[in-house]
Design a protein around this motif. Structure first.
Motif, mmCIF file in Angstrom:
data_model
loop_
_atom_site.group_PDB
_atom_site.id
_atom_site.type_symbol
_atom_site.label_atom_id
_atom_site.label_comp_id
_atom_site.label_asym_id
_atom_site.label_seq_id
_atom_site.Cartn_x
_atom_site.Cartn_y
_atom_site.Cartn_z
ATOM 1 N N PHE A 182 4.222 5.469 6.345
ATOM 2 C CA PHE A 182 4.204 4.237 5.561
ATOM 3 C C PHE A 182 4.067 3.027 6.483
ATOM 4 C CE2 PHE A 182 5.679 1.224 2.345
ATOM 5 C CZ PHE A 182 5.398 1.843 1.129
ATOM 6 N N LEU A 183 4.902 2.993 7.527
ATOM 7 C CA LEU A 183 4.893 1.867 8.466
ATOM 8 C C LEU A 183 3.583 1.802 9.248
ATOM 9 C CD1 LEU A 183 8.551 2.115 9.826
ATOM 10 C CD2 LEU A 183 7.686 0.684 7.965
ATOM 11 N N SER A 184 3.011 2.943 9.577
ATOM 12 C CA SER A 184 1.743 2.981 10.305
ATOM 13 C C SER A 184 0.610 2.348 9.503
ATOM 14 C CB SER A 184 1.398 4.429 10.655
ATOM 15 O OG SER A 184 0.138 4.499 11.274
ATOM 16 N N ILE A 185 0.578 2.612 8.202
ATOM 17 C CA ILE A 185 -0.456 1.996 7.352
ATOM 18 C C ILE A 185 -0.304 0.482 7.367
ATOM 19 C CG2 ILE A 185 -1.194 1.697 4.954
ATOM 20 C CD1 ILE A 185 -0.854 4.717 4.614
ATOM 21 N N ILE A 186 0.914 0.003 7.246
ATOM 22 C CA ILE A 186 1.161 -1.447 7.284
ATOM 23 C C ILE A 186 0.661 -2.032 8.609
ATOM 24 C CG2 ILE A 186 2.977 -3.211 7.381
ATOM 25 C CD1 ILE A 186 4.617 -1.325 5.484
ATOM 26 N N GLN A 187 1.007 -1.392 9.702
ATOM 27 C CA GLN A 187 0.591 -1.876 11.027
ATOM 28 C C GLN A 187 -0.924 -1.908 11.168
ATOM 29 O OE1 GLN A 187 2.825 1.032 13.188
ATOM 30 N NE2 GLN A 187 4.638 -0.278 13.397
ATOM 31 N N LYS A 188 -1.601 -0.888 10.659
ATOM 32 C CA LYS A 188 -3.069 -0.832 10.751
ATOM 33 C C LYS A 188 -3.732 -1.930 9.931
ATOM 34 C CE LYS A 188 -3.250 4.097 11.782
ATOM 35 N NZ LYS A 188 -3.487 5.445 11.225
ATOM 36 N N LEU B 240 10.663 -5.537 3.191
ATOM 37 C CA LEU B 240 11.497 -4.898 4.217
ATOM 38 C C LEU B 240 10.725 -3.881 5.066
ATOM 39 C CD1 LEU B 240 14.873 -4.709 2.298
ATOM 40 C CD2 LEU B 240 14.328 -6.140 4.276
ATOM 41 N N PRO B 241 9.870 -3.031 4.497
ATOM 42 C CA PRO B 241 9.062 -2.187 5.382
ATOM 43 C C PRO B 241 8.100 -2.998 6.257
ATOM 44 C CG PRO B 241 8.534 -1.734 3.073
ATOM 45 C CD PRO B 241 9.729 -2.636 3.095
ATOM 46 N N LEU B 242 7.658 -4.159 5.787
ATOM 47 C CA LEU B 242 6.840 -5.030 6.640
ATOM 48 C C LEU B 242 7.667 -5.463 7.840
ATOM 49 C CD1 LEU B 242 5.039 -7.431 4.107
ATOM 50 C CD2 LEU B 242 4.288 -5.216 4.940
ATOM 51 N N GLY B 243 8.911 -5.856 7.573
ATOM 52 C CA GLY B 243 9.806 -6.243 8.662
ATOM 53 C C GLY B 243 10.044 -5.096 9.624
ATOM 54 N N LYS B 244 10.359 -3.926 9.088
ATOM 55 C CA LYS B 244 10.639 -2.768 9.937
ATOM 56 C C LYS B 244 9.417 -2.363 10.756
ATOM 57 C CE LYS B 244 12.804 1.763 10.018
ATOM 58 N NZ LYS B 244 13.708 1.470 11.115
ATOM 59 N N SER B 245 8.216 -2.546 10.204
ATOM 60 C CA SER B 245 6.989 -2.175 10.920
ATOM 61 C C SER B 245 6.688 -3.106 12.099
ATOM 62 C CB SER B 245 5.790 -2.195 9.963
ATOM 63 O OG SER B 245 5.406 -3.533 9.678
ATOM 64 N N GLY B 246 7.332 -4.288 12.091
ATOM 65 C CA GLY B 246 7.116 -5.260 13.165
ATOM 66 C C GLY B 246 6.058 -6.305 12.875
ATOM 67 N N VAL B 247 5.320 -6.174 11.779
ATOM 68 C CA VAL B 247 4.220 -7.105 11.526
ATOM 69 C C VAL B 247 4.690 -8.509 11.163
ATOM 70 C CG1 VAL B 247 2.677 -5.215 10.842
ATOM 71 C CG2 VAL B 247 3.846 -6.544 9.068
ATOM 72 N N LEU B 248 5.958 -8.642 10.759
ATOM 73 C CA LEU B 248 6.495 -9.966 10.422
ATOM 74 C C LEU B 248 7.386 -10.542 11.511
ATOM 75 C CD1 LEU B 248 7.466 -9.943 6.615
ATOM 76 C CD2 LEU B 248 5.826 -11.428 7.762
ATOM 77 N N CYS B 249 7.534 -9.845 12.617
ATOM 78 C CA CYS B 249 8.403 -10.324 13.695
ATOM 79 C C CYS B 249 7.893 -11.675 14.205
ATOM 80 C CB CYS B 249 8.455 -9.311 14.827
ATOM 81 S SG CYS B 249 9.686 -9.738 16.080
ATOM 82 N N GLY B 250 8.772 -12.682 14.192
ATOM 83 C CA GLY B 250 8.408 -14.022 14.635
ATOM 84 C C GLY B 250 7.642 -14.822 13.601
ATOM 85 N N ASP C 22 -8.168 5.620 5.111
ATOM 86 C CA ASP C 22 -8.993 5.005 6.147
ATOM 87 C C ASP C 22 -8.933 3.498 5.894
ATOM 88 O OD1 ASP C 22 -10.898 3.981 7.870
ATOM 89 O OD2 ASP C 22 -12.521 5.286 7.175
ATOM 90 N N VAL C 23 -8.187 2.802 6.710
ATOM 91 C CA VAL C 23 -7.971 1.366 6.522
ATOM 92 C C VAL C 23 -9.290 0.602 6.458
ATOM 93 C CG1 VAL C 23 -6.949 -0.693 7.590
ATOM 94 C CG2 VAL C 23 -5.658 1.437 7.514
ATOM 95 N N ASN C 24 -10.307 1.086 7.142
ATOM 96 C CA ASN C 24 -11.611 0.419 7.143
ATOM 97 C C ASN C 24 -12.252 0.356 5.763
ATOM 98 O OD1 ASN C 24 -11.648 -0.030 9.987
ATOM 99 N ND2 ASN C 24 -12.150 2.139 10.255
ATOM 100 N N GLU C 25 -11.810 1.202 4.842
ATOM 101 C CA GLU C 25 -12.374 1.224 3.487
ATOM 102 C C GLU C 25 -11.714 0.212 2.553
ATOM 103 O OE1 GLU C 25 -12.149 5.219 1.995
ATOM 104 O OE2 GLU C 25 -13.448 6.006 3.580
ATOM 105 N N PHE C 26 -10.690 -0.489 3.044
ATOM 106 C CA PHE C 26 -9.917 -1.380 2.182
ATOM 107 C C PHE C 26 -9.925 -2.817 2.690
ATOM 108 C CE2 PHE C 26 -8.349 2.862 1.452
ATOM 109 C CZ PHE C 26 -8.278 2.908 0.065
ATOM 110 N N ASP C 27 -9.735 -3.737 1.733
ATOM 111 C CA ASP C 27 -9.708 -5.166 2.038
ATOM 112 C C ASP C 27 -8.309 -5.752 1.982
ATOM 113 O OD1 ASP C 27 -12.733 -5.867 2.063
ATOM 114 O OD2 ASP C 27 -12.443 -4.603 0.297
ATOM 115 N N ALA C 28 -7.397 -5.039 1.322
ATOM 116 C CA ALA C 28 -6.036 -5.556 1.173
ATOM 117 C C ALA C 28 -5.074 -4.414 0.886
ATOM 118 C CB ALA C 28 -5.970 -6.584 0.045
ATOM 119 N N LEU C 29 -3.801 -4.703 1.133
ATOM 120 C CA LEU C 29 -2.713 -3.759 0.903
ATOM 121 C C LEU C 29 -1.694 -4.423 -0.015
ATOM 122 C CD1 LEU C 29 -1.206 -1.095 1.716
ATOM 123 C CD2 LEU C 29 -0.241 -2.393 3.631
ATOM 124 N N ALA C 30 -1.233 -3.698 -1.031
ATOM 125 C CA ALA C 30 -0.228 -4.200 -1.958
ATOM 126 C C ALA C 30 0.966 -3.245 -1.954
ATOM 127 C CB ALA C 30 -0.802 -4.325 -3.364
#
Length: 193
Positions: free
Chosen positions: A91-97, A113-123, A64-72
């Motif tokens: 894996f990618l869904s957690i990054i996006q959330k 690289l999974p950050l890139g693939k998830s789209g969160v680093l695009c641009g 539950d992403v709401n329970e966390f403050d950061a992702l490593a």
């Protein structure tokens, strides 16, 4: 209490994961005692580089992403199956959330690289493993990332780095962002840096 999710793919690098556990545990014992690390993976048992077996506390489906403050996210070896997990939908869904919630995301080396693939680093700006003819940086750029050839890159809520040599810098940067500069400086001192 700030909770940090340590998202582990099969084939992750033990050293890159350990910097998060060590720095954040030092903070729990000797610092402001505000950082709790929780491990997570796609399965109940993961094999990292060096064949060390790890049993994460949570499965990705339980997060539950709401329970966390950061992702490593530590990087890993392709030959050990890292990208099979790291590029999976869960894996990618957690990054996006985490990104959608504007929470801190810290990735070491090819963990970018999974950050890139998830789209969160695009641009956005980022970096990843820079040696071996820059092939990993080219892969990151193919995801629409503005690759910066620096050891550590921070773009908004996202920290990326260029190699295992930067792992401690990423962990300390995460600690500083979650607590204070003074607290981070004290933990570095107590750890002998």
């Amino acid at each position: 209490m700030k909770q940090i999710l340590l998202l582990l793919a099969n084939g992750f690098e033990a050293y890159e994961a350990s910097v998060f556990t060590d720095v954040l545990d030092w903070n729990m014992v000797e610092g402001d005692r505000s950082t709790k690390l929780v491990t997570c993976g796609l399965r109940k048992q993961l094999m990292c580089t060096g064949r060390l077996t790890v049993m994460p506390e949570l499965l990705t489906a339980e997060v539950d992403v709401n329970e966390f403050d950061a992702l490593a996210i530590p990087g890993g070896f392709e030959s050990a199956g890292f990208y099979k997990d790291a590029y999976s939908d869960d894996f990618l869904s957690i990054i996006q959330k985490f990104n959608l919630a504007e929470k801190i995301i810290a990735a070491i080396c090819v963990g970018a690289l999974p950050l890139g693939k998830s789209g969160v680093l695009c641009g956005r700006q980022g970096t990843t493993y820079h040696l071996n003819n820059g092939c990993r940086q080219q892969q990151l750029a193919a995801f629409g990332v503005k690759v910066v050839n620096q050891p550590l890159v921070i773009d908004g809520n996202i920290i990326t780095s260029s190699s295992p040599a930067t792992a401690l810098d990423v962990a300390f940067t995460l600690l500083e962002m979650l607590t204070t500069k003074e607290n981070c400086r004290q933990i570095k001192h107590l750890m002998g840096f």
